[in-house]
Design an enzyme around this catalytic site. Structure first.
Site, mmCIF file in Angstrom:
data_model
loop_
_atom_site.group_PDB
_atom_site.id
_atom_site.type_symbol
_atom_site.label_atom_id
_atom_site.label_comp_id
_atom_site.label_asym_id
_atom_site.label_seq_id
_atom_site.Cartn_x
_atom_site.Cartn_y
_atom_site.Cartn_z
ATOM 1 N N PRO A 4 -4.954 8.958 -7.553
ATOM 2 C CA PRO A 4 -3.717 8.453 -6.544
ATOM 3 C C PRO A 4 -3.888 6.761 -6.207
ATOM 4 C CG PRO A 4 -5.139 9.147 -5.543
ATOM 5 C CD PRO A 4 -5.473 9.178 -6.048
ATOM 6 N N CYS A 5 -3.454 6.159 -7.648
ATOM 7 C CA CYS A 5 -2.539 4.711 -7.571
ATOM 8 C C CYS A 5 -1.524 4.728 -7.185
ATOM 9 C CB CYS A 5 -3.475 4.819 -9.112
ATOM 10 S SG CYS A 5 -2.154 5.599 -10.627
ATOM 11 N N HIS A 6 -0.227 5.641 -7.075
ATOM 12 C CA HIS A 6 0.975 5.405 -6.093
ATOM 13 C C HIS A 6 0.850 5.289 -4.996
ATOM 14 C CE1 HIS A 6 -0.529 9.994 -5.870
ATOM 15 N NE2 HIS A 6 0.301 9.798 -4.933
#
Length: 187
Positions: free
Chosen positions: A149-151
């Site tokens: 989850p880089c978001h």
């Protein structure tokens, strides 16, 4: 005939990278997997053909549309977008991330569903705690967005920051998770 060919190629070990494309609220996503696990998730904006060419050059030219091999990934992403999944249970193949980028990706998985962390906070948990820009680069080159989850990484000033899938996709993902985490949608 195509299905028979794909099945025979897969059963005879002739496919090193299987792929499929799925529809999602953030657009069409390319899913690619190896025997080790999911190796790539790509947004349409990246150019799926270009991503497949890159996989052929870096992993193997033995690439085939073999959707069944990615059923689990497609199902878990569908559950995620339906707010019924907060954590992915997929085998992941991290061969496209090396060194510091790989270290950053391992820390991203520690950011909880519905939460965010700043680039600086992520850097503080790495072997290079002042490498804030390098964290941004690692997020921008994450081969497994959504699943890793880089978001969930945002700017220290509270701004959203950039995202490979685009600003609109990042906003949608953050809102989806925040709403589900606060109980506004069943999960």
């Amino acid at each position: 005939m195509g299905a028979v060919f794909r099945q025979k190629a897969a059963s005879q070990g002739l496919v090193d990278v299987a792929y499929r494309v799925i529809d999602s609220p953030v657009g069409r996503l390319l899913l690619a997997g190896t025997q080790a696990g999911l190796v790539r998730v790509a947004f349409a904006s990246e150019g799926h053909d270009a991503v497949l060419e890159s996989l052929a050059a870096t992993i193997s030219p033995r690439i085939l549309a073999a959707p069944a091999r990615l059923d689990a990934a497609a199902k878990e992403l569908e559950e995620y977008f339906a707010r019924r999944r907060r954590h992915f249970d997929l085998a992941l193949d991290f061969r496209l991330a090396h060194g510091f980028r790989r270290e950053v990706l391992s820390h991203l998985q520690e950011i909880g569903y519905g939460h965010t962390s700043s680039y600086a906070a992520v850097a503080a948990h790495t072997s290079s705690p002042r490498a804030v820009r390098a964290v941004g680069t690692a997020c921008a080159r994450n081969p497994l967005p959504l699943v890793v989850p880089c978001h969930r990484v945002v700017r220290s000033d509270g701004g959203q920051g950039a995202y490979l899938g685009g600003a609109e996709a990042k906003s949608l993902l953050l809102k989806l998770e925040a709403d589900a985490a606060e109980g506004r949608f069943p999960c």
